[in-house]
Design a protein around this motif. Structure first.
Motif, mmCIF file in Angstrom:
data_model
loop_
_atom_site.group_PDB
_atom_site.id
_atom_site.type_symbol
_atom_site.label_atom_id
_atom_site.label_comp_id
_atom_site.label_asym_id
_atom_site.label_seq_id
_atom_site.Cartn_x
_atom_site.Cartn_y
_atom_site.Cartn_z
ATOM 1 N N TYR A 36 -12.871 20.665 -15.832
ATOM 2 C CA TYR A 36 -13.651 19.482 -16.121
ATOM 3 C C TYR A 36 -15.032 19.667 -15.502
ATOM 4 N N ARG A 38 -18.714 17.375 -14.198
ATOM 5 C CA ARG A 38 -19.445 16.125 -14.000
ATOM 6 C C ARG A 38 -20.917 16.460 -13.874
ATOM 7 N N ARG A 44 -17.083 12.279 -15.563
ATOM 8 C CA ARG A 44 -16.387 13.546 -15.686
ATOM 9 C C ARG A 44 -15.857 13.719 -17.103
ATOM 10 N N GLU A 45 -15.979 14.938 -17.616
ATOM 11 C CA GLU A 45 -15.505 15.206 -18.976
ATOM 12 C C GLU A 45 -14.784 16.548 -19.022
ATOM 13 N N LEU A 46 -13.890 16.662 -19.976
ATOM 14 C CA LEU A 46 -13.137 17.887 -20.154
ATOM 15 C C LEU A 46 -14.035 18.976 -20.738
ATOM 16 N N SER A 49 -9.066 23.125 -21.653
ATOM 17 C CA SER A 49 -7.738 23.084 -21.056
ATOM 18 C C SER A 49 -6.829 24.068 -21.770
ATOM 19 N N GLY A 59 -13.830 20.474 -24.891
ATOM 20 C CA GLY A 59 -14.662 19.311 -25.044
ATOM 21 C C GLY A 59 -15.567 19.470 -26.249
ATOM 22 N N TYR A 92 -18.351 21.873 -11.817
ATOM 23 C CA TYR A 92 -17.161 22.153 -12.603
ATOM 24 C C TYR A 92 -15.933 22.129 -11.698
ATOM 25 N N TYR A 95 -8.546 21.943 -12.585
ATOM 26 C CA TYR A 95 -7.429 20.995 -12.573
ATOM 27 C C TYR A 95 -6.153 21.733 -12.952
#
Length: 119
Positions: A36, A38, A44-46, A49, A59, A92, A95
Motif C-alpha cells: 500500500y 500513502r 492510503r491506497e492499494l 496485492s 491499484g 510504501y 502488508y
C-alpha cells in the motif's frame, strides 16, 4: 511476527525501483501479501496485492507499470516499479495476512519505506 521492508529511495521520473518485504517470526501460513502507499495529503491506497494462490490485483493508478511477486519459501513479497512518476512519491507499506497458529489470521504491517520520484 515482523515485516521488514527495504528498497525505497530517490529516483528520477521514468526510472525504476524495487521494494522487498520479508516476514519473520512464528508464521504458520501467509495468505495475502501486498503493498500500500500513502502520498502526502492522501489516504492510503492499494498499490498491488498477491495471494498465496497467485491471484494479483493492482491499484487503478498502476496501469501496467508495477509488478508484484512473492517467494513463499522466503516469506517475501517484491514490488518492481517501472516508469515512475512524481505522483508515485509516497511512503510504501508492506502488508501481510498471516496465520500464526492454526485457525487465526491477523493483519500485519511493515514500517514503511519512502519512495521519492523527482521530476
Amino acid at each position: 511476527v515482523q515485516l521488514q521492508a527495504s528498497g525505497g529511495g530517490l529516483v528520477q521520473a521514468g526510472g525504476s525501483l524495487s521494494l522487498s518485504c520479508a516476514a519473520s517470526g512464528s508464521i504458520f501460513e501467509i495468505h495475502a501479501m501486498a503493498w500500500y502507499r500513502r502520498s502526502p495529503g492522501k489516504q492510503r491506497e492499494l498499490a498491488a496485492s498477491i495471494t498465496s494462490g497467485g491471484i494479483i490485483d493492482f491499484g487503478d493508478f498502476v496501469k501496467g507499470r508495477f509488478t508484484i511477486s512473492r517467494d513463499n519459501a522466503k516469506s517475501t513479497v517484491y514490488l518492481q516499479m517501472n516508469s515512475l512518476k512524481p505522483e508515485d512519491t509516497a511512503v510504501y507499506y508492506c502488508y501481510a495476512r498471516i496465520r500464526t497458529t492454526p485457525g487465526s489470521f491477523d493483519d500485519y504491517w511493515g514500517q514503511g519505506t519512502l519512495v521519492t520520484v523527482s521530476s
